[in-house]
Design a protein around this motif. Structure first.
Motif, PDB file in Angstrom:
ATOM      1  N   LEU A   1      -4.860  20.858 224.111  1.00 23.99           N
ATOM      2  CA  LEU A   1      -5.455  19.799 223.305  1.00 23.99           C
ATOM      3  C   LEU A   1      -6.197  20.400 222.113  1.00 23.99           C
ATOM      4  O   LEU A   1      -6.170  19.849 221.015  1.00 23.99           O
ATOM      5  N   ASP A   2      -6.815  21.551 222.316  1.00 23.89           N
ATOM      6  CA  ASP A   2      -7.539  22.237 221.246  1.00 23.89           C
ATOM      7  C   ASP A   2      -6.606  22.573 220.082  1.00 23.89           C
ATOM      8  O   ASP A   2      -6.932  22.318 218.917  1.00 23.89           O
ATOM      9  N   GLU A   3      -5.446  23.113 220.384  1.00 28.80           N
ATOM     10  CA  GLU A   3      -4.459  23.446 219.355  1.00 28.80           C
ATOM     11  C   GLU A   3      -3.980  22.188 218.626  1.00 28.80           C
ATOM     12  O   GLU A   3      -3.821  22.179 217.408  1.00 28.80           O
ATOM     13  N   LEU A   4      -3.782  21.121 219.369  1.00 30.43           N
ATOM     14  CA  LEU A   4      -3.333  19.857 218.786  1.00 30.43           C
ATOM     15  C   LEU A   4      -4.380  19.294 217.822  1.00 30.43           C
ATOM     16  O   LEU A   4      -4.051  18.883 216.707  1.00 30.43           O
ATOM     17  N   VAL A   5      -5.646  19.316 218.201  1.00 31.77           N
ATOM     18  CA  VAL A   5      -6.717  18.831 217.330  1.00 31.77           C
ATOM     19  C   VAL A   5      -6.783  19.671 216.061  1.00 31.77           C
ATOM     20  O   VAL A   5      -6.864  19.148 214.952  1.00 31.77           O
TER      21      VAL A   5
ATOM     22  N   PHE B   1      -3.813   8.796 217.986  1.00 31.86           N
ATOM     23  CA  PHE B   1      -2.732   9.506 217.308  1.00 31.86           C
ATOM     24  C   PHE B   1      -3.256  10.795 216.688  1.00 31.86           C
ATOM     25  O   PHE B   1      -4.311  10.807 216.054  1.00 31.86           O
ATOM     26  N   PHE B   2      -2.509  11.864 216.846  1.00 34.41           N
ATOM     27  CA  PHE B   2      -2.731  13.119 216.147  1.00 34.41           C
ATOM     28  C   PHE B   2      -1.640  13.184 215.084  1.00 34.41           C
ATOM     29  O   PHE B   2      -0.448  13.223 215.415  1.00 34.41           O
TER      30      PHE B   2
ATOM     31  N   THR C   1      -4.558  21.501 214.495  1.00 32.98           N
ATOM     32  CA  THR C   1      -3.412  21.472 213.578  1.00 32.98           C
ATOM     33  C   THR C   1      -3.157  20.091 212.986  1.00 32.98           C
ATOM     34  O   THR C   1      -2.299  19.953 212.122  1.00 32.98           O
ATOM     35  N   SER C   2      -3.886  19.086 213.419  1.00 36.55           N
ATOM     36  CA  SER C   2      -3.678  17.724 212.925  1.00 36.55           C
ATOM     37  C   SER C   2      -4.488  17.471 211.664  1.00 36.55           C
ATOM     38  O   SER C   2      -5.626  17.917 211.545  1.00 36.55           O
ATOM     39  N   ASP C   3      -3.886  16.728 210.721  1.00 38.51           N
ATOM     40  CA  ASP C   3      -4.593  16.328 209.505  1.00 38.51           C
ATOM     41  C   ASP C   3      -5.545  15.168 209.779  1.00 38.51           C
ATOM     42  O   ASP C   3      -6.614  15.081 209.181  1.00 38.51           O
TER      43      ASP C   3
END
Length: 190
Positions: free
Chosen positions: A35-39, A118-119, A41-43
């Motif tokens: 989840l950390d990586e997803l947060v 949404f990410f 890398t998201s705009d």
């Protein structure tokens, strides 16, 4: 003569090098392990609720669907509460989405009567896309990057194969109440 051959070889290498363009990031289908990586890398990270508007269109022989959402809350990015945003999906990718909650089931693509986290990644809208989408195209940021928010649990929306092999950190999300999950996402954005 040797210099001419080297010059021709150099030009040929540069020409072939310039011909290869890697696929755009939104088309690479990135899969995330944390989840950390997803947060990071998201705009934008947004809590959204679907509005009535939908656009179905074809660009460069690819079928797309765009759904219009209202922003309930911004966690990351430049949106504000009440803003309206289109999220664009390749039709083939949308058809391949499943929901994992207590069990795995096909996603019905309605986005109705529910809030979603949404990410997103954004790209400048090319003129070949409908003007109604605004100045930017917003895509989901890989998989998983859509979470169905329920008061007592979370549903993860992603590709079936990824959901079946999800690592422990994402599976723990399924057991979290909405408030705990959103607190975790907010803390990762700080």
């Amino acid at each position: 003569m040797k210099k001419i051959k080297l010059l021709i070889l150099g030009i040929t290498v540069l020409a072939f090098n310039g011909c290869y363009d890697p696929p755009a990031r939104e088309m690479q289908g990135l899969d995330y392990d944390s989840l950390d990586e997803l947060v990071n890398t998201s705009d934008r990270v947004l809590i959204l609720k679907k509005l009535e508007n939908e656009l179905n269109f074809i660009v460069e022989e690819e079928e797309y669907l765009s759904f219009k959402f209202s922003v309930i809350e911004k966690i990351k990015g430049s949106s504000s509460e009440g803003d309206e945003i289109f999220i664009t999906f390749l039709k083939s990718e949308l058809d391949d989405l499943f929901v994992l909650d207590k069990r795995l089931k096909k996603f019905d693509q309605s986005f109705d009567d529910q809030e979603y986290l949404f990410f997103l990644i954004g790209r400048a809208r090319k003129n070949i896309f409908p003007k109604e989408l605004g100045g930017s195209l917003w895509f989901k940021n890989g998989n998983p990057s859509i979470f169905e928010l329920r008061k007592d649990s979370i549903g993860i929306i992603s590709k079936e194969m990824l959901l079946e092999s999800q690592n422990k950190s994402f599976l723990e999300i399924l057991e979290m109440p909405e408030t705990k999950f959103l607190s975790l996402v907010r803390s990762l954005n700080e």
